[in-house]
Motif scaffolding. Sequence first.
Motif, PDB file in Angstrom:
ATOM      1  N   LEU A 226       0.756  -1.103   0.406  1.00 29.57           N
ATOM      2  CA  LEU A 226      -0.100  -0.095  -0.390  1.00 29.57           C
ATOM      3  C   LEU A 226       0.632   1.316  -0.237  1.00 29.57           C
ATOM      4  CD1 LEU A 226      -2.589  -0.651   2.493  1.00 29.57           C
ATOM      5  CD2 LEU A 226      -2.812  -1.129  -0.054  1.00 29.57           C
ATOM      6  N   GLY A 227       1.961   1.866   0.884  1.00 31.02           N
ATOM      7  CA  GLY A 227       2.844   2.344   0.830  1.00 31.02           C
ATOM      8  C   GLY A 227       3.464   2.766  -0.930  1.00 31.02           C
ATOM      9  N   HIS A 228       3.916   1.604  -1.334  1.00 30.33           N
ATOM     10  CA  HIS A 228       4.567   2.084  -2.571  1.00 30.33           C
ATOM     11  C   HIS A 228       3.625   2.562  -3.296  1.00 30.33           C
ATOM     12  CE1 HIS A 228       3.331  -1.642  -4.356  1.00 30.33           C
ATOM     13  NE2 HIS A 228       3.457  -0.689  -6.529  1.00 30.33           N
ATOM     14  N   MET A 229       2.154   2.414  -3.711  1.00 27.57           N
ATOM     15  CA  MET A 229       1.189   2.429  -3.799  1.00 27.57           C
ATOM     16  C   MET A 229       0.468   3.927  -4.054  1.00 27.57           C
ATOM     17  SD  MET A 229      -1.214  -1.124  -4.764  1.00 27.57           S
ATOM     18  CE  MET A 229      -2.394  -0.090  -5.359  1.00 27.57           C
ATOM     19  N   SER A 230       1.632   4.223  -2.305  1.00 27.66           N
ATOM     20  CA  SER A 230       0.214   5.930  -2.218  1.00 27.66           C
ATOM     21  C   SER A 230       1.319   6.802  -2.864  1.00 27.66           C
ATOM     22  CB  SER A 230       0.571   6.255  -0.828  1.00 27.66           C
ATOM     23  OG  SER A 230       1.214   5.638   0.276  1.00 27.66           O
ATOM     24  N   LEU A 231       3.441   6.175  -2.814  1.00 32.01           N
ATOM     25  CA  LEU A 231       3.848   7.255  -2.704  1.00 32.01           C
ATOM     26  C   LEU A 231       3.711   7.906  -4.324  1.00 32.01           C
ATOM     27  CD1 LEU A 231       6.348   5.905  -0.631  1.00 32.01           C
ATOM     28  CD2 LEU A 231       5.512   8.282  -0.242  1.00 32.01           C
ATOM     29  N   LYS A 232       3.156   7.016  -5.207  1.00 37.85           N
ATOM     30  CA  LYS A 232       3.367   7.549  -6.557  1.00 37.85           C
ATOM     31  C   LYS A 232       2.218   8.026  -6.998  1.00 37.85           C
ATOM     32  CE  LYS A 232       3.391   2.881  -7.800  1.00 37.85           C
ATOM     33  NZ  LYS A 232       3.890   1.677  -8.725  1.00 37.85           N
ATOM     34  N   ILE A 233       1.069   7.845  -5.783  1.00 37.89           N
ATOM     35  CA  ILE A 233      -0.471   8.080  -6.644  1.00 37.89           C
ATOM     36  C   ILE A 233      -0.335   9.403  -7.606  1.00 37.89           C
ATOM     37  CG2 ILE A 233      -1.080  10.166  -4.713  1.00 37.89           C
ATOM     38  CD1 ILE A 233      -3.250   7.955  -5.409  1.00 37.89           C
ATOM     39  N   PHE A 234      -1.269   9.350  -8.703  1.00 38.39           N
ATOM     40  CA  PHE A 234      -1.554  10.014  -9.602  1.00 38.39           C
ATOM     41  C   PHE A 234      -2.749  10.022 -10.186  1.00 38.39           C
ATOM     42  CE2 PHE A 234      -1.122  11.200 -14.104  1.00 38.39           C
ATOM     43  CZ  PHE A 234      -0.926  12.458 -14.069  1.00 38.39           C
ATOM     44  N   ASP A 235      -3.074   8.649 -10.851  1.00 35.92           N
ATOM     45  CA  ASP A 235      -4.266   8.967 -11.197  1.00 35.92           C
ATOM     46  C   ASP A 235      -5.704   9.225 -11.106  1.00 35.92           C
ATOM     47  OD1 ASP A 235      -3.468   6.545 -10.040  1.00 35.92           O
ATOM     48  OD2 ASP A 235      -3.845   5.731 -11.888  1.00 35.92           O
ATOM     49  N   LEU A 236      -5.872   8.431  -9.027  1.00 35.59           N
ATOM     50  CA  LEU A 236      -7.238   8.461  -8.286  1.00 35.59           C
ATOM     51  C   LEU A 236      -6.879  10.198  -8.770  1.00 35.59           C
ATOM     52  CD1 LEU A 236      -9.205   7.778  -6.780  1.00 35.59           C
ATOM     53  CD2 LEU A 236      -7.747   7.696  -5.415  1.00 35.59           C
ATOM     54  N   ILE A 237      -6.498  11.171  -8.723  1.00 34.43           N
ATOM     55  CA  ILE A 237      -6.455  12.544  -7.824  1.00 34.43           C
ATOM     56  C   ILE A 237      -7.330  13.228  -8.995  1.00 34.43           C
ATOM     57  CG2 ILE A 237      -5.612  14.432  -6.784  1.00 34.43           C
ATOM     58  CD1 ILE A 237      -3.654  12.819  -5.379  1.00 34.43           C
ATOM     59  N   VAL A 238      -6.037  12.892 -10.034  1.00 29.90           N
ATOM     60  CA  VAL A 238      -6.508  13.601 -11.719  1.00 29.90           C
ATOM     61  C   VAL A 238      -7.772  13.070 -11.906  1.00 29.90           C
ATOM     62  CG1 VAL A 238      -6.324  13.745 -13.369  1.00 29.90           C
ATOM     63  CG2 VAL A 238      -3.890  14.195 -12.310  1.00 29.90           C
ATOM     64  N   ALA A 239      -8.357  11.655 -11.677  1.00 28.65           N
ATOM     65  CA  ALA A 239      -9.242  11.438 -12.190  1.00 28.65           C
ATOM     66  C   ALA A 239     -10.931  11.356 -11.274  1.00 28.65           C
ATOM     67  CB  ALA A 239      -9.645   9.878 -12.112  1.00 28.65           C
ATOM     68  N   LEU A 240     -10.218  11.528  -9.703  1.00 24.47           N
ATOM     69  CA  LEU A 240     -11.616  12.702  -9.079  1.00 24.47           C
ATOM     70  C   LEU A 240     -11.734  14.416  -9.364  1.00 24.47           C
ATOM     71  CD1 LEU A 240     -12.882  11.775  -6.647  1.00 24.47           C
ATOM     72  CD2 LEU A 240     -11.023  12.142  -5.217  1.00 24.47           C
ATOM     73  N   GLY A 241     -11.263  14.921  -9.698  1.00 24.66           N
ATOM     74  CA  GLY A 241     -10.510  16.198  -9.681  1.00 24.66           C
ATOM     75  C   GLY A 241     -11.183  16.849 -11.218  1.00 24.66           C
ATOM     76  N   ASN A 242     -10.669  15.916 -11.924  1.00 16.93           N
ATOM     77  CA  ASN A 242     -11.368  16.892 -12.989  1.00 16.93           C
ATOM     78  C   ASN A 242     -10.230  17.591 -13.755  1.00 16.93           C
ATOM     79  OD1 ASN A 242     -12.780  16.308 -15.978  1.00 16.93           O
ATOM     80  ND2 ASN A 242     -14.530  16.403 -15.498  1.00 16.93           N
ATOM     81  N   LYS A 243     -10.917  18.512 -14.448  1.00 15.67           N
ATOM     82  CA  LYS A 243      -9.887  20.020 -14.468  1.00 15.67           C
ATOM     83  C   LYS A 243      -9.545  20.751 -13.948  1.00 15.67           C
ATOM     84  CE  LYS A 243     -12.527  19.297 -19.233  1.00 15.67           C
ATOM     85  NZ  LYS A 243     -12.253  20.429 -20.107  1.00 15.67           N
ATOM     86  N   ASP A 244     -10.503  20.356 -12.200  1.00 21.19           N
ATOM     87  CA  ASP A 244     -10.219  21.086 -10.918  1.00 21.19           C
ATOM     88  C   ASP A 244      -9.455  20.489  -9.551  1.00 21.19           C
ATOM     89  OD1 ASP A 244     -10.710  22.769  -8.930  1.00 21.19           O
ATOM     90  OD2 ASP A 244     -12.310  22.310  -8.790  1.00 21.19           O
ATOM     91  N   ILE A 245      -8.157  20.389  -9.842  1.00 21.24           N
ATOM     92  CA  ILE A 245      -7.201  19.204  -8.621  1.00 21.24           C
ATOM     93  C   ILE A 245      -7.475  20.256  -7.984  1.00 21.24           C
ATOM     94  CG2 ILE A 245      -5.559  18.077  -8.719  1.00 21.24           C
ATOM     95  CD1 ILE A 245      -5.785  17.070 -11.409  1.00 21.24           C
ATOM     96  N   ARG A 246      -7.661  19.743  -7.093  1.00 22.18           N
ATOM     97  CA  ARG A 246      -7.828  20.214  -5.614  1.00 22.18           C
ATOM     98  C   ARG A 246      -6.111  20.070  -4.378  1.00 22.18           C
ATOM     99  NH1 ARG A 246     -11.478  24.018  -4.414  1.00 22.18           N
ATOM    100  NH2 ARG A 246     -12.922  24.418  -5.450  1.00 22.18           N
ATOM    101  N   LEU A 247      -5.385  18.761  -4.818  1.00 21.27           N
ATOM    102  CA  LEU A 247      -4.993  18.650  -3.704  1.00 21.27           C
ATOM    103  C   LEU A 247      -3.886  17.849  -5.071  1.00 21.27           C
ATOM    104  CD1 LEU A 247      -3.529  16.358  -1.637  1.00 21.27           C
ATOM    105  CD2 LEU A 247      -4.162  14.636  -2.905  1.00 21.27           C
ATOM    106  N   ASP A 248      -2.564  18.466  -4.461  1.00 19.25           N
ATOM    107  CA  ASP A 248      -1.258  18.632  -5.706  1.00 19.25           C
ATOM    108  C   ASP A 248      -0.789  18.085  -4.906  1.00 19.25           C
ATOM    109  OD1 ASP A 248       0.697  19.110  -7.881  1.00 19.25           O
ATOM    110  OD2 ASP A 248       1.290  21.259  -6.431  1.00 19.25           O
ATOM    111  N   VAL A 249       0.458  17.056  -5.973  1.00 18.70           N
ATOM    112  CA  VAL A 249       1.120  15.612  -5.106  1.00 18.70           C
ATOM    113  C   VAL A 249       2.346  15.411  -5.651  1.00 18.70           C
ATOM    114  CG1 VAL A 249      -0.354  14.587  -3.864  1.00 18.70           C
ATOM    115  CG2 VAL A 249       0.116  14.020  -6.395  1.00 18.70           C
ATOM    116  N   PRO A 250       3.368  14.985  -5.345  1.00 18.13           N
ATOM    117  CA  PRO A 250       5.230  14.776  -6.842  1.00 18.13           C
ATOM    118  C   PRO A 250       4.201  14.538  -8.319  1.00 18.13           C
ATOM    119  CG  PRO A 250       5.718  14.289  -4.607  1.00 18.13           C
ATOM    120  CD  PRO A 250       3.889  14.418  -4.143  1.00 18.13           C
ATOM    121  N   GLY A 251       3.722  13.797  -8.365  1.00 17.77           N
ATOM    122  CA  GLY A 251       3.053  12.844  -9.925  1.00 17.77           C
ATOM    123  C   GLY A 251       2.306  13.964 -10.152  1.00 17.77           C
ATOM    124  N   ILE A 252       1.943  14.649  -9.516  1.00 17.92           N
ATOM    125  CA  ILE A 252       0.795  15.991 -10.570  1.00 17.92           C
ATOM    126  C   ILE A 252       2.146  16.935 -11.136  1.00 17.92           C
ATOM    127  CG2 ILE A 252      -0.832  17.624 -10.452  1.00 17.92           C
ATOM    128  CD1 ILE A 252      -2.648  15.601  -8.821  1.00 17.92           C
TER     129      ILE A 252
END
Length: 296
Positions: A226-252
């Motif tokens: 789970l840890g390695h999946m969360s450290l590279k999280i990208f797709d879920l946040i992009v899909a969740l926010g669509n064009k209004d991404i509120r949560l910024d992470v290193p992948g984005i």
Amino acid sequence: MFEDETVLAIGLLLPSILAVAVFVYGFIGWSIRVSLSKWKGLNPDYTWAGLQQYINLFNHDQRFIIDVRNTAMFTVGFIIGCLVLGLGLAILLDQRLKGEALFRAIYIFPMSISFIASGVVWGWLMNPATGDRITGLNLIFKSLGLDFLISTWHATPQPWGMAFTVIPAVWQLSGFTMALYLGGIRSISDDLREAARVDGASEFEIYRYIILPLLQPVTLSAVIILGHMSLKIFDLIVALGNKDIRLDVPGIYMWVTTFDGTNYAQGAAIGVLMLISVAILVVPYLVQNMRSENEL
């Protein structure tokens, strides 16, 4: 010189080995080289810059520091949520309920969905829009007269926005954690439980003092995965926010820096740092597993 079987084995494995060498380790090496350059713009520039990109990220880039903090918060919430919910479901199914196979399938099914698909669905469910555009859970709450539960969900300022972002990830991976724990519980000998019952231990004490301690290796494996999946999280946040991404992470940030800002050197540096963070978590676990297998 070589046995026929050896030649056959080499012939079968060679294409895979070459593909992994080029498309995995080759691109990792190329990314590291780019991160040590001054490449900014559409034209390649491999002028040596040393660790300057990394120094800039940690010393002069407040956005990257915030991204690291966001990832740490997401990782903690994601892992704890999956472990607690997965363990609870595993203990529940361990009670030999009727229809256990159906429940297992229901809980594990979300794992087969991509983060993109679940992000789109949860993005609709947790749509922060109000008024005529209200949808999803907010519309259900309004229809039931539970207006006090209406929320802006992942669009809420931190840290609650982060907590709502963790919900879809926990929903998707808690079934996987449940399967790990259930397999671990079922591997514990029934004789051990019966011996504890004969000694007067209650069911709670059996789980507290026998089963849970024996599940520590399962917990460690779950934390690593789970840890390695969360450290590279990208797709879920992009899909969740669509064009209004509120949560910024290193992948984005890496994506925006590389493809929108055409700062390839800095984008590569962010990618390498993400790789290092995952390696720190995974490599010791793999080494320990290899040592354990060699000792058998």
